[in-house]
Design a protein around this motif. Structure first.
Motif, short mmCIF file in Angstrom:
data_model
loop_
_atom_site.label_atom_id
_atom_site.label_comp_id
_atom_site.label_asym_id
_atom_site.label_seq_id
_atom_site.Cartn_x
_atom_site.Cartn_y
_atom_site.Cartn_z
N ALA A 1 90.85 21.91 71.33
CA ALA A 1 91.92 21.44 72.21
C ALA A 1 92.75 22.62 72.74
N GLY A 2 92.28 23.84 72.47
CA GLY A 2 92.98 25.02 73.00
C GLY A 2 94.15 25.47 72.14
N GLU A 3 94.23 24.97 70.90
CA GLU A 3 95.36 25.33 70.04
C GLU A 3 94.89 26.15 68.84
N ALA A 4 95.64 27.21 68.53
CA ALA A 4 95.24 28.09 67.44
C ALA A 4 95.66 27.55 66.08
N VAL A 5 96.71 26.76 66.07
CA VAL A 5 97.28 26.31 64.79
C VAL A 5 97.16 24.79 64.66
N PRO A 6 96.37 24.33 63.69
CA PRO A 6 96.22 22.88 63.53
C PRO A 6 97.52 22.18 63.10
N GLY A 7 97.72 20.99 63.64
CA GLY A 7 98.85 20.14 63.26
C GLY A 7 98.33 18.90 62.54
N PRO A 8 99.22 17.98 62.19
CA PRO A 8 98.80 16.76 61.49
C PRO A 8 97.72 15.97 62.24
N GLU A 9 97.82 15.96 63.59
CA GLU A 9 96.84 15.19 64.36
C GLU A 9 95.42 15.75 64.17
N HIS A 10 95.33 17.07 63.99
CA HIS A 10 94.00 17.68 63.79
C HIS A 10 93.48 17.40 62.38
N LEU A 11 94.39 17.36 61.41
CA LEU A 11 93.98 16.98 60.05
C LEU A 11 93.47 15.54 60.03
N LEU A 12 94.19 14.70 60.76
CA LEU A 12 93.81 13.28 60.84
C LEU A 12 92.41 13.12 61.44
N LEU A 13 92.16 13.83 62.54
CA LEU A 13 90.84 13.76 63.19
C LEU A 13 89.76 14.32 62.27
N SER A 14 90.07 15.40 61.59
CA SER A 14 89.09 16.00 60.67
C SER A 14 88.80 15.06 59.51
N ALA A 15 89.85 14.43 58.98
CA ALA A 15 89.67 13.50 57.86
C ALA A 15 88.74 12.36 58.25
N ALA A 16 88.89 11.92 59.50
CA ALA A 16 88.09 10.78 59.98
C ALA A 16 86.60 11.09 59.99
N GLU A 17 86.26 12.36 59.94
CA GLU A 17 84.85 12.72 59.97
C GLU A 17 84.34 13.24 58.62
N LEU A 18 85.16 13.11 57.59
CA LEU A 18 84.69 13.54 56.27
C LEU A 18 83.58 12.60 55.79
N PRO A 19 82.61 13.14 55.07
CA PRO A 19 81.46 12.31 54.68
C PRO A 19 81.78 11.20 53.69
N ASP A 20 82.97 11.24 53.04
CA ASP A 20 83.26 10.14 52.11
C ASP A 20 83.48 8.81 52.84
N GLY A 21 83.77 8.89 54.16
CA GLY A 21 83.82 7.67 54.98
C GLY A 21 85.07 6.83 54.84
N THR A 22 85.96 7.17 53.91
CA THR A 22 87.13 6.31 53.68
C THR A 22 88.12 6.34 54.85
N ALA A 23 88.29 7.51 55.47
CA ALA A 23 89.22 7.61 56.60
C ALA A 23 88.69 6.81 57.79
N GLY A 24 87.39 6.95 58.03
CA GLY A 24 86.77 6.20 59.13
C GLY A 24 86.93 4.70 58.92
N ARG A 25 86.76 4.24 57.66
CA ARG A 25 86.90 2.80 57.38
C ARG A 25 88.35 2.36 57.52
N ALA A 26 89.29 3.23 57.12
CA ALA A 26 90.71 2.88 57.26
C ALA A 26 91.06 2.74 58.74
N LEU A 27 90.53 3.63 59.56
CA LEU A 27 90.79 3.54 61.01
C LEU A 27 90.11 2.30 61.60
N ALA A 28 88.90 2.02 61.12
CA ALA A 28 88.18 0.83 61.61
C ALA A 28 88.97 -0.44 61.28
N ALA A 29 89.65 -0.43 60.15
CA ALA A 29 90.43 -1.60 59.72
C ALA A 29 91.59 -1.88 60.69
#
Lengths: 164, 73
Positions: A27-55
């Motif tokens: 996204a053109g930003e050098a320093v990650p913020g909470p929104e980037h952690l959130l997006l990264s979490a959603a793609e973790l292989p444990d799948g729990t973040a993706g399921r929470a978002l799907a809910a």
């Protein structure tokens, strides 16, 4: 905490932070913020973040688009149309820096994971921690999608095995 | 008289602060693009630092890697 859980947590943290850095730089930003952690979490292989978002009827693609739209909307409100931000071209080097709010979300996610069943840090803990933020880009992106933070928080706690 | 763009109402600080965040991102993007172009045109880091109001070292540290990567594309 068992040794296997500790090793798994280290892998999760590495994936989470590397993913957040990748999201920020795309996204053109050098320093990650909470929104980037959130997006990264959603793609973790444990799948729990993706399921929470799907809910709450969303997914990582919609969330990513909402983050971009939050910034675009703010510029449009000033009469500016800058177009999409180009990704940073240089490879990331040196120790990862994150915003203070991203550090807060990370620390809170680790704290939530300590009360979780089963033990161990998972994506849903990051989602829950990010959803606790009342202000900022992540909160605005969720709002833009018509999602109440409380709904995300509840779904993430369920998926993460965190007592209410 | 300059016509300023409409700004978020002061009674809505959240919208105003979101605008600040978006402008910061835009300023960083503009800085990278402008410095890349300056280097293309043969500017030194001392000249770039002078134009930005920072030291040559600070300008180089902040932007050299990104400028190099963009020029190498």
């Amino acid at each position: 905490m068992g040794l296997m859980t500790a090793i798994r947590d280290i892998r999760t943290i590495k994936r989470l932070l590397t993913g957040a850095e990748t999201e920020a730089r795309a996204a053109g930003e050098a320093v990650p913020g909470p929104e980037h952690l959130l997006l990264s979490a959603a793609e973790l292989p444990d799948g729990t973040a993706g399921r929470a978002l799907a809910a709450v009827d969303t997914d990582v693609a919609a969330l990513r688009a909402a983050v971009t739209a939050v910034h675009d909307d703010a510029l449009t409100g000033l009469g500016l149309d800058a177009g999409p931000a180009p990704a940073l071209a240089a490879p990331a080097t040196g120790p990862l820096r994150t915003s203070p709010q991203a550090q807060q979300v990370f620390q809170r996610a680790v704290e939530l994971s300590r009360s979780a069943t089963p033990a161990g840090l998972r994506g849903a803990h990051v989602v829950a921690a990010a959803a606790e933020l009342e202000r900022g880009t992540a909160a605005r992106a969720l709002r833009r999608l018509g999602i109440e933070r409380d709904q995300v928080l509840a779904a993430a706690r369920v998926e993460g095995g965190v007592p209410a | 008289m300059v016509d300023l763009p409409p700004v978020p109402a002061p009674e809505d600080p959240e919208a105003a602060l979101a605008a600040v965040v978006a402008l910061r991102r835009l300023a960083a993007r503009l800085e990278t693009e402008a410095v890349t172009e300056a280097v293309e045109q043969g500017w030194t880091w001392a000249q770039i630092g002078e134009a930005l109001g920072i030291s040559a070292q600070a300008a180089h540290k902040k932007l050299a890697a990104e400028v190099r990567a963009r020029r190498g594309r």
